[in-house]
Design an enzyme around this catalytic site. Structure first.
Site, mmCIF file in Angstrom:
data_model
loop_
_atom_site.group_PDB
_atom_site.id
_atom_site.type_symbol
_atom_site.label_atom_id
_atom_site.label_comp_id
_atom_site.label_asym_id
_atom_site.label_seq_id
_atom_site.Cartn_x
_atom_site.Cartn_y
_atom_site.Cartn_z
ATOM 1 N N ASP A 13 0.854 -1.175 0.000
ATOM 2 C CA ASP A 13 0.000 0.000 0.000
ATOM 3 C C ASP A 13 0.897 1.234 0.000
ATOM 4 O O ASP A 13 2.098 1.154 0.303
ATOM 5 C CB ASP A 13 -0.909 -0.035 1.236
ATOM 6 N N ASP A 15 -0.235 5.007 1.067
ATOM 7 C CA ASP A 15 -0.453 5.870 2.230
ATOM 8 C C ASP A 15 -0.408 5.053 3.516
ATOM 9 O O ASP A 15 -1.098 4.048 3.652
ATOM 10 C CB ASP A 15 -1.804 6.581 2.113
#
Length: 259
Positions: A13, A15
């Site tokens: 991922d 963020d």
């Protein structure tokens, strides 16, 4: 429990794992650099459908993270891949930004508000009441309802903002029609991403900061999962879920030596 095969490919991922509020998380640059130096297949994933992969490449590069365009996978790209498989050359009424409209244009979709095959809802900072009303009427008229991701809120410097999942709930309430979500935690996003880099789930790992999207998506796609504590999830949160990540680590820096 059967012993897992060595990790050859990495999905992470963005963020909360690589960056936080526009600043790289310590160790992120070393992680990306080692992946590239060792020629490991990898993808940086995001449920945010606002930006194109090229936009995200430029934003990350300005932060000191050199992630090639082809190593970025967004919920908009996953949505486009899904629609291209389901109904090639179709039509769609789209609520969203350039990341989503560009992905649909690239697969040959025509964007229209006249009897579209699909209503596709993505992320935007300017949800229009007029556009939502049009979407509701088109869905009631027979258009199929697709959403890029189920995230209910998104971050901003002022605090949480309503995101795709919240707006989808409004449309569902008005139409009685539930959408199909293409992004995390749907393992579809993970599998299409793995296919894009020629990787296999048995030898791949997913790194995320959220149990309900990142870890769940990786788990359901059959990958090894790592939860980092630099984002939204705390150690106390982990036990609230009926599933667990393969490992919990403090940050992405703890995984550099695993590559």
């Amino acid at each position: 429990m059967a012993e897992r095969k060595p990790i050859e490919s990495w999905l992470t991922d963005m963020d909360g794992v690589l960056i936080h509020e526009g600043v790289p998380i310590p160790g992120a640059d070393a992680f990306i650099r080692k992946l590239r130096d060792n020629e490991r297949p990898f993808l940086v994933l995001t449920n945010n459908s606002i930006y194109t992969a090229r936009d995200l490449h430029a934003r990350l590069y300005r932060m000191g993270l050199d992630v090639p365009v082809e190593n970025i996978w967004t919920s908009a790209l996953a949505t486009a891949r899904f629609l291209d498989d389901q109904r090639p050359g179709g039509t769609a009424y789209v609520i969203g930004e350039a990341g989503l409209t560009t992905a649909l244009h690239d697969i040959g979709y025509v964007l229209t508000d006249h009897d579209p095959d699909y209503v596709v809802l993505g992320e935007t900072r300017t949800y229009s009441f007029e556009a939502l009303t049009k979407a509701i009427r088109l869905i009631n008229g027979g258009a199929r309802f697709i959403c890029t991701n189920p995230d209910e809120t998104g971050p901003s410097t002022e605090g949480p903002l309503p995101a795709t999942g919240s707006v989808a709930a409004l449309i569902t309430k008005a139409t009685g029609r539930d959408p199909y979500f293409a992004g995390k935690p749907n393992p579809l996003m993970m599998r299409t991403g793995l296919n894009a880099i020629g990787a296999h789930s048995e030898t791949s790992a997913m790194i995320g900061d959220r149990m309900d999207t990142d870890v769940l998506a990786g788990l359901e796609a059959g990958m090894e999962t790592f939860l980092v504590l630099t984002g939204l999830t705390t150690p106390a949160d982990v036990d609230r879920y009926p599933f667990r990540p393969s490992s919990v680590v403090d940050s992405i820096a703890d995984l550099v030596d695993r590559i």
